[in-house]
Design an enzyme around this catalytic site. Structure first.
Site, short mmCIF file in Angstrom:
data_model
loop_
_atom_site.label_atom_id
_atom_site.label_comp_id
_atom_site.label_asym_id
_atom_site.label_seq_id
_atom_site.Cartn_x
_atom_site.Cartn_y
_atom_site.Cartn_z
N ASN A 117 0.83 -1.20 0.00
CA ASN A 117 0.00 0.00 0.00
C ASN A 117 0.86 1.24 0.00
O ASN A 117 1.97 1.27 0.53
CB ASN A 117 -0.97 -0.01 1.18
CG ASN A 117 -0.43 0.71 2.40
OD1 ASN A 117 -0.52 1.94 2.49
ND2 ASN A 117 0.17 -0.04 3.31
N ASN A 146 -3.82 6.37 16.72
CA ASN A 146 -2.52 6.49 16.07
C ASN A 146 -2.44 7.88 15.44
O ASN A 146 -3.30 8.28 14.67
CB ASN A 146 -2.41 5.36 15.04
CG ASN A 146 -1.12 5.35 14.27
OD1 ASN A 146 -0.76 6.32 13.62
ND2 ASN A 146 -0.42 4.23 14.31
N CYS A 182 5.72 5.66 8.64
CA CYS A 182 4.98 5.39 7.40
C CYS A 182 5.95 5.47 6.23
O CYS A 182 6.58 6.50 6.01
CB CYS A 182 3.86 6.40 7.21
SG CYS A 182 2.97 6.10 5.69
C1 LIG Z 1 -3.76 -0.45 3.53
C2 LIG Z 1 -2.92 -0.24 4.75
C3 LIG Z 1 -2.97 0.99 5.39
C4 LIG Z 1 -2.20 1.21 6.52
N1 LIG Z 1 -2.28 2.42 7.15
C5 LIG Z 1 -1.57 2.63 8.28
C6 LIG Z 1 -1.69 3.85 8.98
O1 LIG Z 1 -2.44 4.74 8.61
N2 LIG Z 1 -0.93 4.01 10.09
C7 LIG Z 1 -0.08 3.04 10.57
O2 LIG Z 1 0.56 3.24 11.60
N3 LIG Z 1 0.01 1.86 9.93
C8 LIG Z 1 -0.70 1.64 8.81
N4 LIG Z 1 -0.60 0.44 8.17
C9 LIG Z 1 0.34 -0.59 8.69
C10 LIG Z 1 -0.35 -1.60 9.59
O3 LIG Z 1 -0.86 -0.99 10.74
C11 LIG Z 1 0.65 -2.69 10.01
O4 LIG Z 1 1.68 -2.11 10.77
C12 LIG Z 1 1.27 -3.42 8.81
O5 LIG Z 1 0.35 -3.58 7.78
C13 LIG Z 1 1.80 -4.80 9.20
O6 LIG Z 1 0.74 -5.61 9.70
P1 LIG Z 1 0.01 -6.74 8.78
O7 LIG Z 1 1.08 -7.57 8.18
O8 LIG Z 1 -0.87 -7.46 9.76
O9 LIG Z 1 -0.78 -6.01 7.77
C14 LIG Z 1 -1.37 0.19 7.03
C15 LIG Z 1 -1.35 -1.06 6.39
C16 LIG Z 1 -2.11 -1.29 5.27
C17 LIG Z 1 -2.06 -2.63 4.61
#
Ligand SMILES: Cc1cc2nc3c(=O)[nH]c(=O)nc-3n(C[C@H](O)[C@H](O)[C@H](O)COP(=O)(O)O)c2cc1C
Length: 353
Positions: A117, A146, A182
């Site tokens: 993403n 957050n 990010c």
């Molecule tokens: C579409 C998408 C949007 C995300 N937006 C944020 C965000 O706004 N802030 C943040 O701290 N992490 C964001 N993340 C990261 C997730 O919180 C997480 O740290 C990361 O995806 C790893 O976890 P996962 O493997 O379970 O997805 C986002 C992840 C995805 C896939």
């Protein structure tokens, strides 16, 4: 076969962000009233005393939370809680609304159980999130917020951005997370530099009369020495914990062509994020929230044994659907029993000893 498994092929034929919006629409409906929430709890809820975690001054009914990014604007917080998640992290919330990057900006890599993403902090802004939390109320389990900065902000403006979101939303969450990791916003400065972190934490310290827990969310890509340096600052400023990790810019272990730029999440991130959890846990007693590639009881348990007191997921929820939290929690209880632990809390860091 569960309903979600039947629906998933159709959902996955849609562009990823459209499918996500449809999913959120369904969740908004499911979370709309107390009786629809009760129905969700009846279908998906799962409770067990071994799953309870006392942390950050509150009780988490289970250690499996929704990671930031899924409920950026606090629109489906109640539904996610009713699906059995132990806590929900709303955000990233920026001080003002911002559109984020151009679409398409969210991509699935199904063969790898992953997503890429580059949303770029799209969101409704602190004021609308505040209204929603105020009028909709909070679910009966912990909620985090957050906190992020505007994409156009320089280092100095970023401090003011964090302060503003913190200030607007202060009464609502059980904890805050400062997001400095990010990988897909346009950066003109190093968000995780010691000077910048010190400036943020100093500012938020002055804005925190009730001493609400403040955690910091870090990325998986920094070298060990930088992570340990960050940990020192976090301890210096008496922060309350670390969320590890955000998405990665690395593309290791993929079978699909990762031509899109952005942050990679899901299974390929799992090993690295667990390593970061282990590194942190070996060097601090601060609570750690483990996130990255959690999609099963085994992957949640691995993070817990590596030192995470709580875990979160986003990508696993997209692939596994509404029963994700209850399935992980049921499986966790079985794994704890198998290994002779009476609670999740007892298993935290078991692999470090
Ligand atoms: C579409 C998408 C949007 C995300 N937006 C944020 C965000 O706004 N802030 C943040 O701290 N992490 C964001 N993340 C990261 C997730 O919180 C997480 O740290 C990361 O995806 C790893 O976890 P996962 O493997 O379970 O997805 C986002 C992840 C995805 C896939």
């Amino acid at each position: 076969m569960a309903l979600y498994e039947l629906l998933r092929p159709a959902l996955f034929r849609l562009p990823a962000e459209t499918a996500h919006e449809l999913g959120k629409l369904a969740l908004r409906t499911g979370g709309a009233t107390e009786s629809t929430r009760r129905a969700l709890r009846y279908a998906y809820g799962y409770e067990h005393p071994a799953l309870e975690v006392e942390l950050l001054g509150t009780t988490f009914p289970n250690p499996v939370g929704v990671a930031a990014g899924f409920d950026k604007n606090a629109e489906v917080t109640h539904a996610l809680a009713a699906l059995g998640f132990g806590f929900v992290e709303v955000g990233t919330v920026t001080p003002y609304p911002q559109p984020g990057n151009e679409r398409p900006r969210l991509f699935r890599l199904p063969a790898d159980g992953a997503m890429v993403n580059r949303m770029g902090f799209n969101g409704h802004g602190a004021e609308r999130v505040k209204d929603r939390l105020e009028t909709g109320g909070l679910p009966p389990r912990p909620v985090g917020v957050n906190v992020g900065k505007m994409n156009t902000s320089n280092a100095e403006e970023a401090i003011e951005d964090y302060r503003r979101v913190f200030d607007r939303l202060y009464p609502y969450p059980d904890y805050f997370v400062v997001n400095v990791s990010c990988p897909n916003t346009p950066e003109t400065f190093d968000q995780q530099s010691p000077e910048h972190l010190r400036a943020i934490f100093e500012t938020l310290e002055d804005e925190n009369p009730e001493e609400k827990p403040v955690l910091v969310k870090i990325g998986p890509d920094a070298p060990e020495s930088s992570i340990l340096e960050l940990l020192e600052i976090v301890e210096q400023f008496d922060l309350d914990g670390i969320v590890a990790t955000n998405t990665t810019t690395a593309r290791d272990g993929l079978t699909e062509d990762p031509r899109e730029w952005g942050g990679l999440s899901g299974k390929p991130l799992e090993g690295r994020s667990t390593e970061v959890v282990r590194l942190l846990a070996a060097n601090t007693d601060l609570p750690i929230v483990g996130v990255g590639g959690v999609d099963s009881a085994e992957s949640a348990y691995a993070k817990i044994r590596a030192g995470a007191s709580l875990v979160q997921l986003y990508t696993g929820f997209v692939y596994r659907g509404p029963s994700t939290a209850s399935e992980i929690n049921r499986g966790l209880v079985a794994l704890l029993e198998r290994d002779g632990f009476s609670s999740v809390e007892e298993a935290v860091g078991a692999d470090l000893e």
